[in-house]
Design a protein around this motif. Structure first.
Motif, PDB file in Angstrom:
ATOM      1  N   HIS A 204       0.871  -1.188   0.000  1.00  0.00           N
ATOM      2  CA  HIS A 204       0.000   0.000   0.000  1.00  0.00           C
ATOM      3  C   HIS A 204       0.900   1.228   0.000  1.00  0.00           C
ATOM      4  O   HIS A 204       1.487   1.568   1.025  1.00  0.00           O
ATOM      5  N   ILE A 205       1.002   1.866  -1.152  1.00  0.00           N
ATOM      6  CA  ILE A 205       1.978   2.954  -1.272  1.00  0.00           C
ATOM      7  C   ILE A 205       1.320   4.293  -1.629  1.00  0.00           C
ATOM      8  O   ILE A 205       1.988   5.287  -1.843  1.00  0.00           O
ATOM      9  N   ASP A 206       0.009   4.293  -1.730  1.00  0.00           N
ATOM     10  CA  ASP A 206      -0.760   5.538  -1.786  1.00  0.00           C
ATOM     11  C   ASP A 206      -0.264   6.564  -2.800  1.00  0.00           C
ATOM     12  O   ASP A 206      -0.096   7.737  -2.469  1.00  0.00           O
ATOM     13  N   GLY A 207      -0.019   6.153  -3.996  1.00  0.00           N
ATOM     14  CA  GLY A 207       0.287   7.107  -5.077  1.00  0.00           C
ATOM     15  C   GLY A 207       1.522   7.954  -4.887  1.00  0.00           C
ATOM     16  O   GLY A 207       1.625   9.074  -5.379  1.00  0.00           O
ATOM     17  N   LYS A 208       2.504   7.444  -4.122  1.00  0.00           N
ATOM     18  CA  LYS A 208       3.707   8.240  -3.868  1.00  0.00           C
ATOM     19  C   LYS A 208       4.806   7.944  -4.870  1.00  0.00           C
ATOM     20  O   LYS A 208       5.982   8.041  -4.554  1.00  0.00           O
ATOM     21  N   VAL A 209       4.446   7.564  -6.060  1.00  0.00           N
ATOM     22  CA  VAL A 209       5.459   7.028  -6.964  1.00  0.00           C
ATOM     23  C   VAL A 209       5.791   7.996  -8.109  1.00  0.00           C
ATOM     24  O   VAL A 209       4.904   8.581  -8.730  1.00  0.00           O
ATOM     25  N   ILE A 210       7.099   8.151  -8.367  1.00  0.00           N
ATOM     26  CA  ILE A 210       7.564   8.881  -9.551  1.00  0.00           C
ATOM     27  C   ILE A 210       8.118   7.820 -10.501  1.00  0.00           C
ATOM     28  O   ILE A 210       9.112   7.158 -10.173  1.00  0.00           O
ATOM     29  N   GLU A 211       7.482   7.633 -11.637  1.00  0.00           N
ATOM     30  CA  GLU A 211       7.950   6.614 -12.588  1.00  0.00           C
ATOM     31  C   GLU A 211       9.063   7.203 -13.449  1.00  0.00           C
ATOM     32  O   GLU A 211       8.958   8.339 -13.913  1.00  0.00           O
ATOM     33  N   VAL A 212      10.120   6.410 -13.646  1.00  0.00           N
ATOM     34  CA  VAL A 212      11.238   6.891 -14.474  1.00  0.00           C
ATOM     35  C   VAL A 212      11.541   5.857 -15.554  1.00  0.00           C
ATOM     36  O   VAL A 212      11.204   4.679 -15.426  1.00  0.00           O
ATOM     37  N   LYS A 213      12.207   6.335 -16.589  1.00  0.00           N
ATOM     38  CA  LYS A 213      12.601   5.440 -17.686  1.00  0.00           C
ATOM     39  C   LYS A 213      14.059   5.733 -18.052  1.00  0.00           C
ATOM     40  O   LYS A 213      14.666   6.660 -17.499  1.00  0.00           O
ATOM     41  N   GLU A 214      14.562   4.936 -18.977  1.00  0.00           N
ATOM     42  CA  GLU A 214      15.958   5.045 -19.424  1.00  0.00           C
ATOM     43  C   GLU A 214      16.366   6.504 -19.695  1.00  0.00           C
ATOM     44  O   GLU A 214      15.694   7.214 -20.435  1.00  0.00           O
ATOM     45  N   GLY A 215      17.436   6.934 -19.062  1.00  0.00           N
ATOM     46  CA  GLY A 215      17.994   8.260 -19.349  1.00  0.00           C
ATOM     47  C   GLY A 215      17.391   9.393 -18.542  1.00  0.00           C
ATOM     48  O   GLY A 215      17.922  10.520 -18.578  1.00  0.00           O
ATOM     49  N   ASP A 216      16.311   9.148 -17.798  1.00  0.00           N
ATOM     50  CA  ASP A 216      15.755  10.215 -16.959  1.00  0.00           C
ATOM     51  C   ASP A 216      16.775  10.595 -15.883  1.00  0.00           C
ATOM     52  O   ASP A 216      17.548   9.745 -15.415  1.00  0.00           O
ATOM     53  N   THR A 217      16.745  11.865 -15.501  1.00  0.00           N
ATOM     54  CA  THR A 217      17.681  12.324 -14.465  1.00  0.00           C
ATOM     55  C   THR A 217      16.890  12.960 -13.321  1.00  0.00           C
ATOM     56  O   THR A 217      15.727  13.341 -13.485  1.00  0.00           O
ATOM     57  N   MET A 218      17.565  13.075 -12.190  1.00  0.00           N
ATOM     58  CA  MET A 218      16.932  13.740 -11.053  1.00  0.00           C
ATOM     59  C   MET A 218      18.032  14.332 -10.183  1.00  0.00           C
ATOM     60  O   MET A 218      19.094  13.726 -10.021  1.00  0.00           O
ATOM     61  N   SER A 219      17.775  15.522  -9.650  1.00  0.00           N
ATOM     62  CA  SER A 219      18.754  16.169  -8.783  1.00  0.00           C
ATOM     63  C   SER A 219      18.249  16.150  -7.351  1.00  0.00           C
ATOM     64  O   SER A 219      17.069  16.400  -7.090  1.00  0.00           O
ATOM     65  N   PHE A 220      19.178  15.825  -6.427  1.00  0.00           N
ATOM     66  CA  PHE A 220      18.810  15.799  -5.015  1.00  0.00           C
ATOM     67  C   PHE A 220      19.514  16.926  -4.253  1.00  0.00           C
ATOM     68  O   PHE A 220      19.540  16.930  -3.028  1.00  0.00           O
ATOM     69  N   GLY A 221      20.144  17.846  -4.987  1.00  0.00           N
ATOM     70  CA  GLY A 221      20.924  18.926  -4.384  1.00  0.00           C
ATOM     71  C   GLY A 221      22.242  18.965  -5.120  1.00  0.00           C
ATOM     72  O   GLY A 221      22.312  19.304  -6.307  1.00  0.00           O
ATOM     73  N   LYS A 222      23.324  18.540  -4.433  1.00  0.00           N
ATOM     74  CA  LYS A 222      24.634  18.443  -5.092  1.00  0.00           C
ATOM     75  C   LYS A 222      24.673  17.264  -6.060  1.00  0.00           C
ATOM     76  O   LYS A 222      25.389  17.255  -7.052  1.00  0.00           O
ATOM     77  N   HIS A 223      23.930  16.237  -5.728  1.00  0.00           N
ATOM     78  CA  HIS A 223      24.000  14.984  -6.493  1.00  0.00           C
ATOM     79  C   HIS A 223      22.897  14.902  -7.544  1.00  0.00           C
ATOM     80  O   HIS A 223      21.725  15.089  -7.238  1.00  0.00           O
ATOM     81  N   GLU A 224      23.347  14.606  -8.774  1.00  0.00           N
ATOM     82  CA  GLU A 224      22.386  14.347  -9.842  1.00  0.00           C
ATOM     83  C   GLU A 224      22.558  12.896 -10.282  1.00  0.00           C
ATOM     84  O   GLU A 224      23.684  12.420 -10.434  1.00  0.00           O
ATOM     85  N   VAL A 225      21.443  12.205 -10.454  1.00  0.00           N
ATOM     86  CA  VAL A 225      21.536  10.803 -10.876  1.00  0.00           C
ATOM     87  C   VAL A 225      20.848  10.609 -12.219  1.00  0.00           C
ATOM     88  O   VAL A 225      19.975  11.394 -12.601  1.00  0.00           O
ATOM     89  N   VAL A 226      21.295   9.554 -12.913  1.00  0.00           N
ATOM     90  CA  VAL A 226      20.630   9.150 -14.153  1.00  0.00           C
ATOM     91  C   VAL A 226      20.187   7.694 -13.976  1.00  0.00           C
ATOM     92  O   VAL A 226      20.903   6.886 -13.372  1.00  0.00           O
ATOM     93  N   PHE A 227      19.006   7.404 -14.481  1.00  0.00           N
ATOM     94  CA  PHE A 227      18.451   6.051 -14.343  1.00  0.00           C
ATOM     95  C   PHE A 227      18.693   5.276 -15.640  1.00  0.00           C
ATOM     96  O   PHE A 227      18.469   5.784 -16.734  1.00  0.00           O
ATOM     97  N   VAL A 228      19.173   4.052 -15.484  1.00  0.00           N
ATOM     98  CA  VAL A 228      19.531   3.217 -16.635  1.00  0.00           C
ATOM     99  C   VAL A 228      18.771   1.899 -16.514  1.00  0.00           C
ATOM    100  O   VAL A 228      18.957   1.168 -15.531  1.00  0.00           O
ATOM    101  N   GLU A 229      17.925   1.618 -17.471  1.00  0.00           N
ATOM    102  CA  GLU A 229      17.141   0.380 -17.395  1.00  0.00           C
ATOM    103  C   GLU A 229      18.054  -0.841 -17.544  1.00  0.00           C
ATOM    104  O   GLU A 229      18.988  -0.832 -18.351  1.00  0.00           O
ATOM    105  N   ALA A 230      17.770  -1.864 -16.768  1.00  0.00           N
ATOM    106  CA  ALA A 230      18.575  -3.105 -16.808  1.00  0.00           C
ATOM    107  C   ALA A 230      17.651  -4.311 -16.803  1.00  0.00           C
ATOM    108  O   ALA A 230      17.709  -5.160 -15.900  1.00  0.00           O
ATOM    109  N   PRO A 231      16.748  -4.406 -17.797  1.00  0.00           N
ATOM    110  CA  PRO A 231      15.757  -5.482 -17.766  1.00  0.00           C
ATOM    111  C   PRO A 231      16.421  -6.854 -17.761  1.00  0.00           C
ATOM    112  O   PRO A 231      17.408  -7.081 -18.459  1.00  0.00           O
ATOM    113  N   MET A 232      15.884  -7.764 -16.953  1.00  0.00           N
ATOM    114  CA  MET A 232      16.351  -9.151 -16.813  1.00  0.00           C
ATOM    115  C   MET A 232      17.739  -9.257 -16.176  1.00  0.00           C
ATOM    116  O   MET A 232      18.389 -10.287 -16.292  1.00  0.00           O
ATOM    117  N   VAL A 233      18.157  -8.218 -15.516  1.00  0.00           N
ATOM    118  CA  VAL A 233      19.349  -8.328 -14.661  1.00  0.00           C
ATOM    119  C   VAL A 233      18.885  -7.996 -13.226  1.00  0.00           C
ATOM    120  O   VAL A 233      19.181  -6.951 -12.700  1.00  0.00           O
TER     121      VAL A 233
END
Ligand code: FEO
Length: 399
Positions: free
Chosen positions: A117-146
């Motif tokens: 039960h996670i009550d709609g708190k989800v941010i969906e991301v896909k290959e290459g999407d980025t997000m900044s948390f302040g100093k740190h920026e991350v990129v999401f890389v899909e790894a299906p079947m790993v």
């Protein structure tokens, strides 16, 4: 009491170890235990990377509290939904109700399937999407079947840390050690790392290859897997192992003899062959009793060696059941590119050789040596010439 390690500036390992579990996934023995790794980043926002198995949830929650102090938890990145990492998602949401979950759409589907039960708190991301948390920026890389279809890895472009999910993991509890350079990995860990990879992810070699290609474009300084040590040096050593394993290339030129024996006669024939090979100069020979060796160890060793000899009694006019199980596991894990020789035994209708050959011929790029040996009940003097010929063929095939 919390027990954590700072593994990079403002990045903490908040996972734990389980020494009590006998069988990982209720299949694979883990006599050295296992670690479930989770990581917590303290930036302008606070970010948790994956959770842990339910068995260590209490320690995990204490660890998070110990590192966060009075700060809220802002984000939780879910790279992989298998319950050994995802079991505590709902518990985190209950304790940190303002947390936002970052994951792939398929991971969200799995959360619903597992009944969270996670009550709609989800941010969906896909290959290459980025997000900044302040100093740190991350990129999401899909790894299906790993190792499951929803899997992704997360790369922190600020400090070069790769949160690699199941990739680059290993069986074995950390016991206070955290980094690959705090242990003799090649002596004490590689067998468990290979057994973890080959049995858990081994089937998905092409998917691992595709992740390795993507990872090749990143400037990775540290690998943070979900099991086993964090890699901060000599990354090439482990990446090279993964490359070999996922291409199904053997690590070593050597002979693994697996025998299925009821009263020791097939074992005696296997020993005879091993002795002939060693006398001819091939000293890298190992022997395993298929009835006494858990198949996860057999699979791991099969990925290691170039040559596999199967010596098997006929049982109920079929392949001896433990040998059949081993061969079926090889097939399930997509094993390929090995040279194989066969010895069959039987007292009235030996046919395990023919049946093993049929199964092996179905597998990709397997070379099955022609001179197959048939024994009736036991090896005798008149079998010696054919055993010598088989040893010669094996040596010849190694050139
Ligand atoms: Fe350790 Fe696929 O989970």
């Amino acid at each position: 009491m919390y027990c954590v390690r700072e593994i990079a500036e403002n990045l903490y390992w908040v996972g734990g170890n389980d020494h009590r579990l006998a069988l990982f996934e209720n299949i694979h023995p883990i006599p050295r235990g296992v670690s479930y790794n989770s990581y917590l980043l303290l930036d302008e926002k606070t970010v948790l990377f994956d959770t842990v198995d339910w068995s260590i949830c209490r320690q995990f929650l204490e660890n998070i509290k110990g590192v966060l102090g009075d700060r809220p938890l802002d984000y939780m990145v879910i790279n992989h939904m298998e319950p050994d990492h995802a079991a505590c998602i709902e518990e985190i949401v209950l304790r940190y109700p303002n947390v936002n979950i970052i994951c792939t759409p398929k991971a969200l589907l799995f959360m619903q399937q597992f009944g969270f039960h996670i009550d709609g708190k989800v941010i969906e991301v896909k290959e290459g999407d980025t997000m900044s948390f302040g100093k740190h920026e991350v990129v999401f890389v899909e790894a299906p079947m790993v190792h499951w279809p929803e899997a992704m890895v997360t790369y922190d472009t600020t400090n070069g840390v790769l949160f690699s999910a199941d990739a680059f993991g290993s069986f074995g509890a950390l016991d206070g050690k955290m980094f690959n350079d705090e242990m003799n990995f090649d002596r004490d860990w590689i067998d468990d790392a290979r057994r973890y990879y080959t049995n858990i992810v081994g089937k998905y070699g092409p998917h691992v290859q595709s992740l390795l290609k993507k990872a090749g474009g990143l400037d990775i300084k540290m690998i943070c897997p979900l099991h086993g040590p964090v890699w901060r040096s000599d990354l090439g050593y482990f990446i090279d192992k993964y490359d070999k394993w996922s291409r199904y290339e053997p690590e070593e030129k050597g002979v693994m003899i697996v025998y299925g024996t009821m009263y020791g006669n097939t074992e005696a024939a296997a020993s005879d062959l091993a002795t002939r090979l060693v006398k001819k100069g091939m000293t890298n020979v190992v022997m395993y009793d298929v009835s006494k060796t858990h198949v996860s160890y057999l699979i791991s060793e099969t990925f290691k060696y170039s040559h596999v000899i199967l010596a098997c009694v006929t049982y109920n006019l079929n392949i001896y059941p433990p040998m059949l199980g081993y061969i079926m596991d090889m097939k399930a894990l997509n094993l390929q590119k090995r040279t194989v020789a066969l010895i069959e035994n039987g007292s009235w209708a030996p046919q395990s050789g023919k049946l093993m050959r049929e199964l092996l011929e179905d597998m990709k790029d397997m070379t099955i040596l022609e001179n197959e040996i048939t024994l009736t009940s036991s090896m005798k003097e008149n079998d010696e010439d054919s055993m010598e010929d088989l040893a010669d063929s094996i040596i010849e095939s190694m050139k």
